[in-house]
Motif scaffolding. Structure first.
Motif, short mmCIF file in Angstrom:
data_model
loop_
_atom_site.label_atom_id
_atom_site.label_comp_id
_atom_site.label_asym_id
_atom_site.label_seq_id
_atom_site.Cartn_x
_atom_site.Cartn_y
_atom_site.Cartn_z
N LEU A 1 -19.20 -26.12 -94.68
CA LEU A 1 -18.92 -27.32 -93.84
C LEU A 1 -20.15 -27.71 -92.73
CD1 LEU A 1 -15.11 -26.68 -92.86
CD2 LEU A 1 -16.05 -28.47 -94.52
N ILE A 2 -20.87 -26.69 -92.23
CA ILE A 2 -22.02 -27.02 -91.68
C ILE A 2 -22.90 -27.97 -92.15
CG2 ILE A 2 -23.53 -25.11 -92.35
CD1 ILE A 2 -23.77 -24.39 -89.11
N TRP A 3 -22.90 -28.02 -93.38
CA TRP A 3 -24.16 -28.84 -94.17
C TRP A 3 -23.57 -30.31 -93.96
CZ3 TRP A 3 -28.74 -27.12 -94.49
CH2 TRP A 3 -28.97 -25.61 -94.50
N VAL A 4 -22.35 -30.44 -93.50
CA VAL A 4 -21.79 -31.90 -93.55
C VAL A 4 -21.63 -32.25 -91.90
CG1 VAL A 4 -20.23 -33.41 -93.96
CG2 VAL A 4 -20.85 -32.04 -95.56
N LEU A 5 -20.95 -31.36 -91.46
CA LEU A 5 -20.95 -31.64 -89.98
C LEU A 5 -21.72 -31.97 -89.07
CD1 LEU A 5 -18.69 -31.50 -87.89
CD2 LEU A 5 -18.24 -29.20 -87.87
N VAL A 6 -22.97 -31.02 -89.27
CA VAL A 6 -24.40 -31.23 -88.41
C VAL A 6 -24.73 -32.25 -88.86
CG1 VAL A 6 -26.45 -30.16 -88.37
CG2 VAL A 6 -24.47 -28.78 -87.98
N PRO A 7 -25.30 -32.77 -90.04
CA PRO A 7 -25.92 -33.95 -90.35
C PRO A 7 -25.13 -35.25 -90.01
CG PRO A 7 -25.34 -32.82 -92.47
CD PRO A 7 -25.42 -31.91 -91.36
N SER B 1 -35.40 -29.62 -88.31
CA SER B 1 -35.79 -30.57 -89.49
C SER B 1 -34.85 -31.85 -89.57
CB SER B 1 -35.83 -29.71 -90.76
OG SER B 1 -36.68 -28.62 -90.64
N LEU B 2 -33.57 -31.27 -89.66
CA LEU B 2 -32.36 -32.49 -90.04
C LEU B 2 -32.37 -33.32 -88.81
CD1 LEU B 2 -29.34 -30.05 -91.20
CD2 LEU B 2 -31.28 -30.94 -92.62
N SER B 3 -32.67 -32.90 -87.64
CA SER B 3 -32.68 -33.81 -86.32
C SER B 3 -33.69 -34.81 -86.76
CB SER B 3 -32.70 -33.12 -85.11
OG SER B 3 -31.67 -32.39 -84.89
N LEU B 4 -34.97 -34.34 -87.05
CA LEU B 4 -36.08 -35.18 -87.17
C LEU B 4 -35.97 -36.31 -88.14
CD1 LEU B 4 -39.09 -33.00 -86.74
CD2 LEU B 4 -38.42 -34.70 -85.29
N PHE B 5 -35.32 -35.90 -89.17
CA PHE B 5 -34.96 -36.91 -90.39
C PHE B 5 -34.01 -37.67 -89.85
CE2 PHE B 5 -33.10 -38.72 -93.90
CZ PHE B 5 -34.05 -39.10 -94.72
N ALA B 6 -32.94 -37.13 -89.27
CA ALA B 6 -31.85 -38.26 -88.66
C ALA B 6 -32.17 -39.19 -87.75
CB ALA B 6 -30.70 -37.37 -88.15
N SER B 7 -33.23 -38.77 -86.96
CA SER B 7 -33.76 -39.98 -85.92
C SER B 7 -34.73 -40.72 -86.41
CB SER B 7 -33.85 -39.22 -84.69
OG SER B 7 -34.77 -38.22 -84.52
N CYS C 1 -26.50 -45.10 -92.83
CA CYS C 1 -27.80 -44.03 -92.51
C CYS C 1 -26.88 -42.72 -93.38
CB CYS C 1 -27.87 -43.74 -91.46
SG CYS C 1 -28.34 -45.15 -90.27
N GLN C 2 -25.64 -42.66 -93.13
CA GLN C 2 -25.20 -41.30 -93.50
C GLN C 2 -25.56 -41.18 -95.02
OE1 GLN C 2 -23.80 -39.18 -91.79
NE2 GLN C 2 -22.68 -40.23 -89.98
N PHE C 3 -25.40 -42.14 -95.90
CA PHE C 3 -25.57 -41.76 -97.33
C PHE C 3 -27.02 -41.33 -97.43
CE2 PHE C 3 -22.26 -44.99 -97.91
CZ PHE C 3 -21.31 -44.11 -98.55
N LEU C 4 -28.02 -41.78 -96.78
CA LEU C 4 -29.60 -41.23 -96.93
C LEU C 4 -29.58 -40.14 -96.57
CD1 LEU C 4 -32.26 -42.41 -97.92
CD2 LEU C 4 -32.68 -43.26 -95.53
N MET C 5 -28.82 -39.90 -95.49
CA MET C 5 -28.88 -38.55 -94.55
C MET C 5 -28.28 -37.43 -95.28
SD MET C 5 -29.59 -37.09 -91.71
CE MET C 5 -29.67 -35.40 -91.36
#
Lengths: 463, 463
Positions: free
Chosen positions: B226-232, B357-363, B401-405
């Motif tokens: 779940l962390i791989w969805v919840l966090v992004p 890394s995920l945050s950087l991509f997300a933002s 943005c969620q799909f790309l993420m």
């Protein structure tokens, strides 16, 4: 290069759109409402009354005494045989040559379709459009080709130091490349051209989906054994030719409005010829390991190899005849007074039966690939995708059905033929860390003991 | 249902295209040449001067004293919290609920985009268009969902008698379904509408590629833990909200022409907040096995399980600090006169580093998903994809943005996190025929002996 301008003049597309502009109603305008009045009843006519088929000047000269219909027929025939000959040379050269040519064809098809989009939507001044299209082509080929190569030769590739990161991070690199293209596209957006840019973005992506993705199934089929490419490609060619011949000599009843030249006589004649041809061709090819063996890496030789232990589909099997057929044979034998042991089984290569499935698809569903392409050409009011091959049109005109066929063969092979290769599974285990390799071994040992497949084992790890 | 008509009146799309018709220049005509004059400088304006945001009547009544800007802000805020709350409930309900809701969202997004195509190209009278679109949606979901399920639970599913053929022939069934759709499309072609039909075929396929294919990465991420969805997902939400807040309060410098409301202040403020928030959220979630364990089938319990041995990314590791940083710490310690053992390592969960890394991509890259959607909306002159969520627009407006993420997370996980699961490999072996299982075992034994990972084995097969 000198006759490029002349070639372009012959192509119906630019001249069509030129004349459309003069009427103040261009091709691209059709999506809205003008389309309803803008369609004509007949097959799309090229811009000149009786266009001489594109061919070399010498051929044109030699054939000038024939009527246009026969001339077209002859030119088309000559180039058909030329293409068949080139295909045979390719097969002789082996899988690597075939893969390279598949790439060349795919790139040319992509180019033809993108050029049409370029002309239809008059995108001459769109910033970065061509660059982005080629970039997306490159990125998607990188992805698909890498996936195929890793699937077949992962362990081998991973051993090369410089390839190792490409194998391990392949999906991430591909995604980054694609995302860079997407960011580039967003940055290239110019207020004036939003709609054109998004339309062509869609155009590029549908082309990638239908041409690039499907062409990689051809590559994968090559790796599964040359027969999985040679037989289906030949079937489509055979069906094309025979449907054309039957249609040419016996054609009377129109088949589908989209392709007014296609007739039921051609369709049925093509189908029967293809099934027969498929069985014969398969029987011949089955005799050679060169055609039935997948490409594999031979560790002892240190090179790619085309030797193998034949898969069961390429070995003669006995099939029990269904009872109704047995009864029929019995009756026949009685009526003809033949005496002998009653035959209840028949021996043949399973691949012969599979070849009938392939033929049926090639001749019944395969043509829909062509109808789809015809519809596409009629929608954009072009006669051919390009005029790369004299008498035939663009490369895409010849390969419209091949892509769908290759996808069918891939799905068919994947579902009905492929047996997971024990060697591949072992190679996958050997890609793990040593302690995980041991873990897999011990887990497997335990399961196989429990299932009674193994007995009396004493093992000790060394880690 | 009663306020559907009213809702439609609020949406800018139909009214825009209506007025365009009156001017004899409809939306769909833009691709050609009219586009150049037809664009305006400002952000797309909704059809009414100050449009009341879509909301329930009670809310509208309660907020009637606020200025439109504040009212919009409040309604948007309320629904943001409502969505966050629903998301939390979903997480509580577990992976199955999350997968189901992902499907629901994907279908709604597909519906929103197809409806836009339907309106833009005035496809009311196109035969079979809607049916074919839904059919393609169904077929592609069948394919992608099947591939995920077989990848994760192949052995388990194959044990069920009625599911066995679906697992074994999944690709063939999917291909047949898709081909049937293609044949249906070709048969539905009507001379009058060729161009519209091909345009919408492309429209449907690009939507399938961008929405449906990507949404399945969300499903796969759920199965990885779940962390791989919840966090992004939370990161994108956090970045959206914080960029909006920073932009609302401090926004001065415009960021990109496509989204005139976005500012550099919002972009930078959002990025910093997201990185901080990501670290905090990850740290909290890391404490619970519920979030970090992949969904797996527990054979002893006979049920899906969320217990596991933690992967190394979720266990505290020691990292050696780079020398420059060590030097810096030393200097700090001297200047503050602290005495103690010199610290050269730091202990943290590896996932914390991945979360950066995920945050950087997300933002940084994530917003391009939004810019792409903005460009799309501006190209077709619509304000929102729909007005499903008051104050926010369509579902697609929130999920751009969620799909790309999700695709990023999938590629990232696949390349950097995933260690091939020994259990999965063993399960793959157990799907083979008994004699092949033995063959794999013996081949593996030989290789491991040669590599020195195993020693002293005596085995005998039982086949």
């Amino acid at each position: 290069m000198a006759n490029l301008a002349a070639d372009l003049r012959h192509r119906s597309l630019p001249s069509k759109s030129d004349s459309a502009t003069e009427q103040g109603n261009s091709v691209g305008a059709v999506p809205v409402s003008a389309s309803d009045s803008d369609e004509d009843d007949l097959p799309v006519k090229p811009s000149k009354p009786t266009p001489p088929p594109q061919s070399s000047d010498g051929l044109d000269e030699a054939l000038k005494d024939f009527s246009p219909r026969w001339r077209n027929w002859l030119i088309r025939g000559i180039f058909t045989w030329l293409m068949i000959f080139s295909f045979a040379v390719l097969i002789y050269l082996g899988p690597l040559a075939l893969v390279l040519v598949t790439f060349a064809i795919q790139i040319k098809c992509f180019h033809e379709i993108i050029t049409i989009g370029y002309i239809v939507y008059r995108s001459y001044d769109l910033p970065w459009f061509r660059t982005l299209s080629w970039y997306f082509l490159f990125a998607s080929n990188f992805f698909f080709f890498g996936e195929s190569m890793i699937g077949y030769f992962g362990v081998l590739l991973q051993r090369q130091d410089f390839l190792w990161p490409f194998v391990t991070y392949h999906r991430f690199i591909s995604f980054s490349m694609y995302t860079a293209g997407l960011v580039g596209f967003v940055c290239s957006l110019v207020k004036k051209h939003y709609l054109k840019q998004f339309t062509l973005f869609g155009w590029t992506h549908v082309t990638l989906l239908l041409v690039v993705a499907q062409s990689h199934f051809i590559v994968q089929n090559v790796l599964e054994g040359l027969i999985w490419v040679l037989v289906p490609v030949s079937m489509i060619i055979c069906n094309d030719i025979m449907a054309y011949m039957f249609g040419f000599f016996f054609g009377r009843t129109p088949l589908i409005k989209l392709s007014p030249k296609k007739t039921w006589e051609g369709f049925i004649g093509g189908a029967f010829s293809t099934i027969l041809f498929g069985i014969l061709l398969s029987y011949v090819l089955l005799q050679y390991d060169y055609f039935v063996c997948p490409v594999s890496y031979d560790e002892t030789k240190g090179a790619l190899s085309m030797d193998c232990q034949r898969s069961h589909v390429f070995l003669i099997s006995d099939y029990t005849l269904p009872e109704t057929l047995q009864g029929l044979l019995k009756l026949l034998r009685i009526s003809s007074n033949t005496v002998g042991s009653q035959k209840t089984t028949i021996s043949l290569y399973p691949f012969i039966l599979h070849s009938i499935s392939l033929s049926l698809f090639a001749s019944v569903i395969g043509p829909f690939g062509g109808f789809f392409a015809s519809g596409f050409k009629r929608a954009f009011k072009i006669k051919d995708f390009a005029d790369t091959i004299p008498g035939h049109g663009g490369i895409m005109d010849r390969f419209d059905c091949q892509f769908l066929m290759a996808t069918f063969v891939h799905a068919y092979h994947f579902s009905f033929i492929r047996v997971p290769n024990p060697q591949n599974i072992v190679q996958n285990v050997l890609m793990l860390k040593p302690e995980q390799q041991l873990q897999v071994f011990l887990m497997l040992q335990e399961k196989l003991l429990k299932r009674g497949i193994l007995e009396n084992v004493t093992t000790s790890g060394n880690l």
